[in-house]
Design an enzyme around this catalytic site. Structure first.
Site, PDB file in Angstrom:
ATOM      1  CB  CYS A   6      -2.852   5.891  -1.408  1.00 24.39           C
ATOM      2  SG  CYS A   6      -2.075   4.283  -1.621  1.00 24.39           S
ATOM      3  CB  CYS A  51       0.897   5.373  -0.037  1.00 25.55           C
ATOM      4  SG  CYS A  51       0.408   5.010  -1.832  1.00 25.55           S
TER       5      CYS A  51
END
Lengths: 340, 122
Positions: B50, B47
């Site tokens: 993230c 991700c």
């Protein structure tokens, strides 16, 4: 995970080239969505979409992006660039000084194997500028405030879709709205010195303006700028949507873009109607990209016109339909509200 | 013994990654007993957002030793992510005395700081 493997520093290089920075972001199992300074970035494993507003140098991201993709062992198979008419064309930096310049810039950068290429300008279907006659067209003159759609497409082969089983039924709609209803546009101004985060105020705007109700099942990532302006992305499975709002009177503007299925009235008609009711603009342009053929594209355009009809009265009912080699079909329609 | 000592030393000023359910349960229990605010970062290696927020969280952890920062990789601890109904990454859950008091969905730096400040003092 393809392009999602790019480090943030590499992504930042791409965004620096465009002069955008990340204000908030979200990801799910399918893709990452970044809200930028009045712009958006979506990163799928094999696709990247950058949408910007104002005087950014969007196309400058392309060389940087291609080189990062190359480092990951990915070769480009398709490139598409679309835009409306610039509200302040003279303020645009190179290569956005003209569509011709933009196309030349892309043609220079893109590799030769993207051999199906086409550039075209689709003029508005409602004629706000009265001089749309056959008089020796002075091509250097912009058509007033009326909105043309500019499309450049370069493809390697017929496109493969993320949702491959239903690829021919997927559409992308891009809506540009100007002269927003004054009262509604006020909902995108912050209270002076509220001392709160753009994230928190953005969430309140999403709820208060009805934007959160366009697709209730989507996860929203929103941001309110100071003193005004608003941006949001949503993630919903593999599909994104995005809204950007510049509410200042005199040049108020809102854009909406989403992906949906042609089989679903909720995706096309309902979202169109909800978006238009949130902003009540005086002019709307609707561009729909699909993989369907010309006849089916005509039916898409008819559905768009029918969906907007109860929210009128509008001038402009016709549609432009353009085919792109190995790049699907684009329909373009403009509507002007006959106020009072 | 050495591992326990290291874990105890690491408990302040850093983001504690929970790689097993045992470690996760232990950290939760410790946090619940301490009355401290716990911020859990549900994250994934693939991700991008993230990775964007991760250094910001490390900075916050350094500055705020009174807040416990935990990190859960949703692929590593699938059942935990399911139990907590994590749909998007990053998701930050705010816990106090065993209860969820707030959450932030997305890499929203300002909102994260704002909510930490709010729940630290409450």
């Amino acid at each position: 995970m393809g392009l999602r493997r790019l480090d943030f520093s590499e992504l930042k290089q791409v965004l620096d080239a465009v002069q955008c920075s990340v204000v908030s972001a979200i990801g799910n199992a399918h893709f990452d969505a970044y809200v930028l300074s009045e712009s958006s970035l979506f990163v799928y494993p094999k696709k990247m979409i950058i949408k910007t507003c104002g005087t950014t140098q969007l196309l400058k991201s392309v060389p940087c992006l291609l080189s990062h993709a190359d480092d990951l062992g990915l070769a480009v198979t398709r490139c598409r660039y679309t835009r409306g008419s610039f509200i302040f064309p003279k303020a645009q930096p190179f290569p956005h000084t003209s569509f011709r310049e933009e196309v030349m810039y892309l043609e220079d950068i893109l590799p030769a194997h993207l051999c199906f290429r086409k550039a075209c300008i689709m003029p508005p279907t409602c004629c706000t500028s009265s001089s749309s006659s056959s008089s020796s067209s002075s091509s250097s003159k912009p058509p007033g405030h009326s909105h043309s759609w500019h499309v450049y497409s370069a493809s390697h082969a017929p496109e493969e879709s993320e949702e491959s089983s239903s690829s021919s039924s997927l559409f992308t709609v891009e809506i540009c709205m100007t002269e927003l209803d004054r009262g509604l546009a006020r909902g995108f101004f912050r209270r002076r010195g509220d001392g709160r985060s753009g994230d928190a105020v953005g969430s309140e705007m999403t709820a208060a303006t009805g934007i959160g109700r366009i697709d209730k099942d989507a996860i929203v990532c929103d941001y309110a700028f100071d003193p005004c302006g608003y941006s949001m992305n949503t993630v919903h499975g593999a599909r994104y949507s995005t809204i950007h709002v510049t509410p200042e009177e005199g040049y108020s503007y809102a854009s909406f873009e989403c992906v949906g299925s042609l089989h679903n009235r909720k995706d096309l008609e309902q979202s169109l109607q909800r978006v238009v009711s949130i902003f009540r603009p005086a002019t709307i342009s609707v561009a729909v990209s699909t993989d369907v053929d010309g006849d089916a594209a005509d039916r898409v355009a008819a559905r768009v016109a029918a969906a907007l009809k109860p929210m009128g009265p509008w001038t402009g009912n016709g549609a432009r339909v353009e085919d792109f080699p190995a790049g699907g079909t684009v329909t373009f329609q403009t509507f002007t509200h006959r106020r009072k | 013994m050495a591992a326990t000592a290291a874990a105890a030393a690491a408990a302040e000023g850093v983001v504690i990654a929970c790689h097993t359910e045992e470690a996760w349960n232990l950290q939760l229990q410790k946090g619940n007993e301490s009355n401290k605010l716990i911020v859990v970062d549900f994250t994934a290696s693939w991700c991008g957002p993230c990775r964007f927020i991760s250094p910001i969280l490390v900075d916050l952890a350094k500055k705020l030793p009174n807040v416990t920062f935990l990190k859960v990789d949703v692929d590593e601890l699938k059942s935990v992510a399911m139990d907590w109904a994590i749909e998007a990454m990053p998701t930050f859950m705010f816990l106090k005395e065993g209860k969820i008091v707030d959450k932030v969905v997305g890499a929203k730096k300002e909102e994260l700081q704002e909510k930490i400040a709010k729940h630290m003092t409450n």
